[in-house]
Design an enzyme around this catalytic site. Structure first.
Site, mmCIF file in Angstrom:
data_model
loop_
_atom_site.group_PDB
_atom_site.id
_atom_site.type_symbol
_atom_site.label_atom_id
_atom_site.label_comp_id
_atom_site.label_asym_id
_atom_site.label_seq_id
_atom_site.Cartn_x
_atom_site.Cartn_y
_atom_site.Cartn_z
ATOM 1 N N ASP A 146 0.831 -1.212 0.000
ATOM 2 C CA ASP A 146 0.000 0.000 0.000
ATOM 3 C C ASP A 146 0.859 1.254 0.000
ATOM 4 O O ASP A 146 0.572 2.224 0.713
ATOM 5 C CB ASP A 146 -0.952 0.001 1.197
ATOM 6 C CG ASP A 146 -2.193 0.864 0.933
ATOM 7 O OD1 ASP A 146 -2.444 1.214 -0.239
ATOM 8 O OD2 ASP A 146 -2.911 1.184 1.902
ATOM 9 N N LYS A 148 1.931 4.673 -1.057
ATOM 10 C CA LYS A 148 1.313 5.850 -1.671
ATOM 11 C C LYS A 148 1.659 7.045 -0.794
ATOM 12 O O LYS A 148 2.055 6.872 0.372
ATOM 13 C CB LYS A 148 -0.202 5.675 -1.786
ATOM 14 C CG LYS A 148 -0.918 5.394 -0.470
ATOM 15 C CD LYS A 148 -2.405 5.170 -0.702
ATOM 16 C CE LYS A 148 -3.130 4.842 0.607
ATOM 17 N NZ LYS A 148 -4.586 4.637 0.397
ATOM 18 N N ASN A 151 0.497 7.306 2.858
ATOM 19 C CA ASN A 151 1.024 6.380 3.857
ATOM 20 C C ASN A 151 2.492 6.631 4.187
ATOM 21 O O ASN A 151 3.148 5.793 4.800
ATOM 22 C CB ASN A 151 0.841 4.932 3.391
ATOM 23 C CG ASN A 151 -0.602 4.476 3.525
ATOM 24 O OD1 ASN A 151 -1.398 5.110 4.208
ATOM 25 N ND2 ASN A 151 -0.940 3.378 2.874
ATOM 26 N N ASP A 164 0.673 2.423 8.207
ATOM 27 C CA ASP A 164 -0.526 1.706 7.762
ATOM 28 C C ASP A 164 -0.187 0.379 7.089
ATOM 29 O O ASP A 164 0.007 0.295 5.874
ATOM 30 C CB ASP A 164 -1.381 2.564 6.829
ATOM 31 C CG ASP A 164 -2.805 2.013 6.714
ATOM 32 O OD1 ASP A 164 -3.034 0.840 7.075
ATOM 33 O OD2 ASP A 164 -3.693 2.754 6.260
ATOM 34 N N THR A 184 -4.315 0.258 -3.204
ATOM 35 C CA THR A 184 -4.981 1.470 -3.677
ATOM 36 C C THR A 184 -4.933 1.477 -5.198
ATOM 37 O O THR A 184 -3.860 1.263 -5.782
ATOM 38 C CB THR A 184 -4.290 2.710 -3.095
ATOM 39 O OG1 THR A 184 -4.337 2.631 -1.659
ATOM 40 C CG2 THR A 184 -4.987 3.988 -3.562
#
Length: 349
Positions: A146, A148, A151, A164, A184
């Site tokens: 994840d 991005k 995060n 996260d 995502t």
């Protein structure tokens, strides 16, 4: 109202069960589908933390509970300067609480939004740290899944923390595949979308997408129509603007290879660390945090780098409190509670 001088709890008992009343609530920092994040100040030591609060009623599916326990186990097991630290975790009858280190610089996403795009030097500073963090996770057989800007947090010194781990996959050895579709949309590797199974190299695809976004302001295959975006991710070659240097273009191209067998990082992070775009990074100096960051948070207002949409919300609106008197042991999720200061896991909650 906070009465910070009213120290009414007995903090000398090392086996005292932690409760939400051990903290002063300061501000809302963010909200997600399953969690809310609140800035708190611990009553016994005066330190600030970010508490991630999850409602048990929203985690009714066993898969969601398993994800939370996996996240907790990853946070307990990872110790790296560029990965968020878990200080405590505890629960009551309605909620789960992750007490995490507070990063006053906010999300890299917000920093990018203000700047619109970064220079290559600025981008390299953040990306190099992320490479080290992902390398460490992969060495522990964790696929992050994840990556991005939302995060990636900025700490007191202007360095990053990856946060996260709700979608991370643990216990995946080298070249072992996992088949769940998660992440995502803008940053999903093609092999995740085609459900052919993905390895650790899926994280390096996301790194390529992140480099592109930091330099241009948008992810490489962004489209408001999600299905169109998925088709672009699977089938379209990335179009990189001419203002990006040739060696940086080369790195992005090599990371955004549709076929994971051809992707840079397939054999390990050393392939990325040795790329010419990163060749001048002194990795030891970076780990010691001896480079000067492009942005260092000003702490006059400790929540200045978080969206006012959240920070100006009344604390009561997030309903973080659940009195210890309402504790229901029958509703406990086993293996969740943790206290870093005691350096041991606690089984009684």
């Amino acid at each position: 109202m906070d009465t910070e001088n009213n120290q009414f709890m007995n903090y000398n008992n090392p086996d005292k069960k932690m409760v939400i009343e051990d903290f002063f609530m300061k501000a809302v920092l963010g909200k997600g589908s399953f969690a809310k994040v609140i800035l708190v100040k611990k009553k016994d030591n005066g330190k600030f933390y970010a508490i991630k609060v999850l409602k048990k009623s929203k985690l009714e599916k066993q898969r969601h509970i398993d994800n939370v326990i996996a996240e907790r186990n990853i946070l307990v097991g990872v110790n790296h300067p560029f990965v968020i630290q878990l200080h405590y975790s505890f629960q009551n009858s309605e909620k789960l609480y992750f007490v995490l280190e507070f990063c006053p610089g906010g999300e890299l996403f917000n920093l990018l939004h203000k700047a619109q795009k970064f220079t290559e030097d600025q981008t390299r500073f953040y990306i190099a740290q992320i490479v080290l963090a992902i390398e460490h996770l992969h060495s522990l057989n964790i696929i992050y899944r994840d990556l991005k800007p939302e995060n990636v947090m900025i700490d007191f010194d202007g360095y990053i923390r990856i946060t996260d781990f709700g979608l991370s996959k643990n216990n995946i050895s080298n070249h072992e595949k996992t088949y769940s579709v998660c992440g995502t949309p803008e940053y999903l590797a093609p092999e995740i979308l085609t459900m052919q199974g993905h390895e650790k190299s899926a994280d390096w695809w996301s790194l390529g997408a992140l480099i592109y976004e930091l330099l241009t302001g948008l992810p490489p295959f962004y489209n408001q129509n999600r299905e169109v975006m998925y088709e672009l991710i699977k089938n379209q070659n990335v179009n990189i603007p001419d203002y990006i240097s040739p060696i940086c273009k080369d790195l992005i191209y090599r990371l955004l290879q549709k076929n994971p067998e051809n992707r840079l990082g397939k054999n390990g992070a050393f392939e990325i660390k040795n790329h010419p775009w990163l060749q001048d990074v002194d990795w030891e100096i970076l780990l010691r945090k001896e480079y000067r960051p492009p942005f260092i948070p000003i702490l006059d207002n400790i929540v200045a780098n978080f969206p006012v949409d959240f920070t100006q919300q009344p604390i009561d609106s997030v309903d973080p409190f659940q009195s210890v008197k309402q504790l229901n042991q029958n509703n406990n999720i086993g293996g969740f509670t943790y206290n870093q200061s005691q350096n041991r896991e606690m089984d009684f909650q």
